[in-house]
Design an enzyme around this catalytic site. Structure first.
Site, mmCIF file in Angstrom:
data_model
loop_
_atom_site.group_PDB
_atom_site.id
_atom_site.type_symbol
_atom_site.label_atom_id
_atom_site.label_comp_id
_atom_site.label_asym_id
_atom_site.label_seq_id
_atom_site.Cartn_x
_atom_site.Cartn_y
_atom_site.Cartn_z
ATOM 1 N N LYS A 112 0.779 -1.004 0.048
ATOM 2 C CA LYS A 112 0.235 -0.007 -0.034
ATOM 3 C C LYS A 112 0.947 1.297 0.051
ATOM 4 O O LYS A 112 0.424 2.265 -0.776
ATOM 5 C CB LYS A 112 -0.912 -0.105 1.198
ATOM 6 N N THR A 113 1.994 1.453 0.913
ATOM 7 C CA THR A 113 2.672 2.530 1.078
ATOM 8 C C THR A 113 3.612 2.808 -0.121
ATOM 9 O O THR A 113 3.675 3.742 -0.746
ATOM 10 C CB THR A 113 3.376 2.380 2.385
ATOM 11 N N GLU A 154 -3.961 5.762 1.286
ATOM 12 C CA GLU A 154 -3.787 4.298 2.102
ATOM 13 C C GLU A 154 -5.118 4.066 2.508
ATOM 14 O O GLU A 154 -5.657 4.933 3.231
ATOM 15 C CB GLU A 154 -2.679 4.195 2.723
#
Length: 449
Positions: A112-113, A154
């Site tokens: 995600k990051t 996110e």
């Protein structure tokens, strides 16, 4: 509403939203028991950060935002309830902000990051708002308040807070069993992701290389797939090569060649992360040459294969703590690291180690040595009988040792006379150790910085 109080403000997700609210003109303050690399930035913005949780801190505030890690007996929570102050979770505040804009939410167990940070860096020219779970070098922060209606963030599945979101576009990188202390089982996690898909109003980009995601998209009309293995996906990477420590690949969109790109961050998982980013950059009108330039310049978010020291001894700081993330990080490292590689691993939470114990089998294959640190508890009690000896046995690496004290690890790294890459991995405070060693290594006189 004028005054907002954040409990656990130094957390990477909390601090990002605190910055956004401050930049939107609100008075922002908060508390956290530990200082870290985001604290100074918060204070430089004029945000008061208390070092203790005190009931007096919340008096006079209009809204309290609490991290999911905060317990109900926290004195600030208790006092806010007594005063009738509204209390919301971080995910609820994110939804209040994003759902009014053209939201692009990045969800998934892993990646995600990196994916959201890469997307933010490529779309900077159109001035989006960005809230990510790492420090993005291009903006020197984990958040920025843009003037465009595009809002990149996110989407956190760990506590189901992503179910507050109704994004226009979502990216789902993968789905695996994690955070089982909250979800109970993989099927519950998949139900949450299915609901998240239902709440996405336009496009859903999913990685076709993940079998769990693939099994959830049948019958949905707003799906676009991406892959590095399947030619049937809508967005595909082909001709993958390692050239001068960079990953080179050609992207096809709807069977048509779009262009050839290079990544400076290693690993097949990062090619997968790049595919929906390249597609969306094209969708939002970013020139192909600009995409190519920014993709190769992207060095990753802080703590995602973050090179802290690069000489005879290399020190890498990486957030990997789930077995799948560990395998992916090591696979990527093998493509660029030429010397002996030592993994220094800090397990994260007793519950996670307990639920994923069997998943650690073979997870460190590819490194020459493994050093196990004590579990970072994140406030948990060891109710599961987790021991490092059990974890070492499951890992099964022939050169795996347990080291209890940070001083011993620092002595080992600084005393190393050969060319070695030390790969620090974990979601706890191991990053602080890695940074301290990187700062001290030159003073030891064993190499020139």
């Amino acid at each position: 509403m004028e005054k907002i109080y954040f409990i656990g403000i130094n957390g990477i997700g909390m601090s990002g939203l605190a910055k956004i609210m401050k930049l939107k003109g609100y008075e922002v303050l908060g508390a956290d028991l530990t200082r870290n690399y985001v604290t100074e930035e918060l204070e430089n913005l004029g945000i008061k950060v208390f070092s203790e949780h005190d009931k007096k801190n919340v008096e006079g505030v209009d809204l309290v935002v609490a991290s999911s890690a905060i317990k109900i007996d926290n004195p600030e929570i208790v006092r806010a309830k007594e005063l009738g102050i509204k209390i919301i979770k971080r995910g609820e505040l994110l939804a209040l902000l994003m759902n009014k804009e053209r939201g692009i939410a990045v969800a998934g167990t892993h990646g995600k990051t990196t994916t959201s940070s890469m997307l933010g860096s490529l779309l900077l020219d159109i001035d989006p708002t960005i809230v990510v779970g790492g420090i993005l070098p291009e903006i020197g922060s984990n958040a920025r308040c843009g003037r465009n209606e595009i809002f990149i963030a996110e989407a956190d599945e760990s506590d189901n807070s992503f179910l507050h979101l109704t994004p226009e576009i979502s990216i789902i990188t993968n789905i695996e069993a994690d955070h089982l202390e909250n979800h109970g089982c993989l099927e519950n996690i998949k139900k949450s992701f299915a609901q998240f898909m239902d709440q996405t109003t336009k496009e859903i980009l999913v990685c076709k290389d993940c079998s769990e995601v693939l099994g959830m998209i049948s019958g949905r009309e707003n799906i676009l797939t991406y892959s590095i293995y399947s030619d049937d996906a809508d967005i595909v990477a082909k001709n993958i090569k390692i050239v001068d420590s960079k990953t080179k690949f050609t992207v096809y969109i709807n069977k048509e060649k779009f262009g050839t790109f290079e990544l400076s961050i290693p690993g097949n998982h990062n090619i997968q992360n790049a595919l929906p980013v390249i597609y969306l950059a094209k969708k939002f009108g970013i020139d192909k040459k600009v995409i190519a330039k920014k993709i190769v310049q992207f060095k990753g978010a802080k703590r995602r294969y973050d090179i802290l020291h690069n000489n005879k001894i290399r020190i890498i700081d990486d957030y990997a703590h789930h077995p799948t993330e560990i395998k992916a990080t090591i696979q990527g490292a093998k493509t660029i690291e030429k010397n002996k590689t030592v993994a220094i691993f800090q397990p994260h939470r007793y519950s996670r180690v307990n639920f994923l114990l069997n998943e650690f089998i073979g997870s460190f294959e590819g490194v020459d040595e493994v050093i196990l640190m004590p579990v970072f508890s994140a406030g948990e009690k060891n109710e599961f009988g987790v021991t490092l000896e059990k974890l070492k046995e499951k890992i099964g690496h022939k050169h795996c040792i347990i080291v209890e004290k940070n001083e011993e690890i620092e002595k080992r790294v600084i005393g190393e006379k050969n060319a070695v890459t030390f790969l620090f991995m974990g979601a706890g405070n191991i990053s602080t150790l890695a940074h301290n060693i990187a700062d001290n290594i030159g003073r030891a006189g064993n190499e020139i910085i």
